[in-house]
Write a protein that holds these residues in place. Structure first.
Motif, mmCIF file in Angstrom:
data_model
loop_
_atom_site.group_PDB
_atom_site.id
_atom_site.type_symbol
_atom_site.label_atom_id
_atom_site.label_comp_id
_atom_site.label_asym_id
_atom_site.label_seq_id
_atom_site.Cartn_x
_atom_site.Cartn_y
_atom_site.Cartn_z
ATOM 1 N N LEU A 48 0.824 -1.214 0.000
ATOM 2 C CA LEU A 48 0.000 0.000 0.000
ATOM 3 C C LEU A 48 0.857 1.263 0.000
ATOM 4 N N SER A 49 2.067 1.159 0.518
ATOM 5 C CA SER A 49 2.944 2.327 0.561
ATOM 6 C C SER A 49 3.341 2.800 -0.839
ATOM 7 N N GLN A 50 3.085 1.988 -1.850
ATOM 8 C CA GLN A 50 3.419 2.344 -3.230
ATOM 9 C C GLN A 50 2.299 3.139 -3.922
ATOM 10 N N PHE A 51 1.161 3.330 -3.225
ATOM 11 C CA PHE A 51 0.018 4.025 -3.814
ATOM 12 C C PHE A 51 -0.203 5.371 -3.137
ATOM 13 N N SER A 52 -0.462 6.382 -3.938
ATOM 14 C CA SER A 52 -0.758 7.714 -3.404
ATOM 15 C C SER A 52 -2.161 7.727 -2.784
ATOM 16 N N PRO A 53 -2.412 8.666 -1.875
ATOM 17 C CA PRO A 53 -3.710 8.714 -1.186
ATOM 18 C C PRO A 53 -4.920 8.810 -2.113
ATOM 19 N N ASP A 54 -4.755 9.384 -3.282
ATOM 20 C CA ASP A 54 -5.891 9.515 -4.192
ATOM 21 C C ASP A 54 -6.322 8.171 -4.796
ATOM 22 N N ILE A 100 -0.613 12.280 5.770
ATOM 23 C CA ILE A 100 -0.969 11.113 4.967
ATOM 24 C C ILE A 100 -0.212 11.207 3.646
ATOM 25 N N THR A 101 0.722 10.290 3.478
ATOM 26 C CA THR A 101 1.605 10.350 2.309
ATOM 27 C C THR A 101 1.340 9.238 1.295
ATOM 28 N N ASP A 102 0.675 8.177 1.732
ATOM 29 C CA ASP A 102 0.375 7.054 0.842
ATOM 30 C C ASP A 102 -0.741 6.234 1.489
ATOM 31 N N LEU A 103 -1.151 5.160 0.830
ATOM 32 C CA LEU A 103 -2.270 4.365 1.361
ATOM 33 C C LEU A 103 -1.914 3.544 2.599
ATOM 34 N N SER A 104 -0.632 3.393 2.903
ATOM 35 C CA SER A 104 -0.273 2.627 4.104
ATOM 36 C C SER A 104 -0.506 3.435 5.381
ATOM 37 N N ASN A 105 -0.660 4.743 5.263
ATOM 38 C CA ASN A 105 -0.950 5.546 6.462
ATOM 39 C C ASN A 105 -2.198 6.406 6.275
ATOM 40 N N TYR A 106 -3.027 6.038 5.331
ATOM 41 C CA TYR A 106 -4.249 6.779 5.009
ATOM 42 C C TYR A 106 -5.340 6.580 6.057
ATOM 43 N N PHE A 107 -5.448 5.386 6.578
ATOM 44 C CA PHE A 107 -6.591 5.008 7.406
ATOM 45 C C PHE A 107 -6.309 5.277 8.885
ATOM 46 N N VAL A 108 -7.007 6.268 9.433
ATOM 47 C CA VAL A 108 -6.844 6.685 10.820
ATOM 48 C C VAL A 108 -8.184 6.465 11.518
ATOM 49 N N THR A 109 -8.152 5.766 12.651
ATOM 50 C CA THR A 109 -9.385 5.427 13.359
ATOM 51 C C THR A 109 -10.055 6.671 13.932
ATOM 52 N N SER A 110 -11.266 6.503 14.401
ATOM 53 C CA SER A 110 -12.017 7.611 14.988
ATOM 54 C C SER A 110 -11.386 8.109 16.287
ATOM 55 N N THR A 111 -10.454 7.339 16.843
ATOM 56 C CA THR A 111 -9.737 7.783 18.042
ATOM 57 C C THR A 111 -8.373 8.373 17.703
ATOM 58 N N GLY A 112 -8.081 8.517 16.399
ATOM 59 C CA GLY A 112 -6.851 9.160 15.964
ATOM 60 C C GLY A 112 -5.645 8.252 15.818
ATOM 61 N N ARG A 113 -5.855 6.957 15.872
ATOM 62 C CA ARG A 113 -4.743 6.005 15.731
ATOM 63 C C ARG A 113 -4.710 5.441 14.322
ATOM 64 N N ASP A 114 -3.530 5.083 13.869
ATOM 65 C CA ASP A 114 -3.371 4.453 12.564
ATOM 66 C C ASP A 114 -4.048 3.077 12.612
#
Length: 138
Positions: free
Chosen positions: A71-77, A100-114
């Motif tokens: 997922l780190s190889q894909f941009s957030p879009d 948020i730099t790529d899809l590996s860090n795109y998803f952040v929970t409702s409590t603010g955690r990755d």
């Protein structure tokens, strides 16, 4: 409806069901050429469906490592909000944090955690201490 991951007496809040579905939709659409769960059966066919047993924790952790790397190889879009409706988009559109730099860090929970960190912690705890991880409404 908000969902969480429950292991024993601890429940980690994830966020809306649509958000949870978006993570798995993105994984399947971007990384599984042969369809849902073809490469990552423990995570997409077991955990996403509601329950993952301890004997699957090691494989699920291995799957998660591959997912993070790829997922780190894909941009957030390139996020896929709903694999069943590819025209669907996140409620926030393209207005995302600069962190948020790529899809590996795109998803952040409702409590603010990755989300990936939460999944990894739950799976490591399950592997080491036992039990089942369940997707539960909160």
């Amino acid at each position: 409806m908000t969902v969480g991951l429950k292991l024993g007496s601890i429940t980690d809040e994830i966020g809306g069901q649509d958000f949870f579905h978006a993570f798995f939709s993105t994984v399947s659409y971007r990384l599984e050429i042969d369809g849902w769960g073809s490469r990552f059966p423990c995570l997409l066919k077991k955990l996403y469906q509601g329950k993952l047993e301890q004997y699957d924790a090691r494989q699920a952790l291995e799957e998660l490592d591959v997912i993070v790397s790829e997922l780190s190889q894909f941009s957030p879009d390139k996020v896929v909000w709903d694999i069943d409706n590819l025209s669907a988009s996140p409620p926030w559109g393209n207005d995302i944090s600069n962190d948020i730099t790529d899809l590996s860090n795109y998803f952040v929970t409702s409590t603010g955690r990755d989300l990936i960190d939460v999944l990894k912690e739950c799976l490591e705890e399950q592997r080491d201490r036992g039990g089942s991880i369940e997707v539960v409404p909160i």
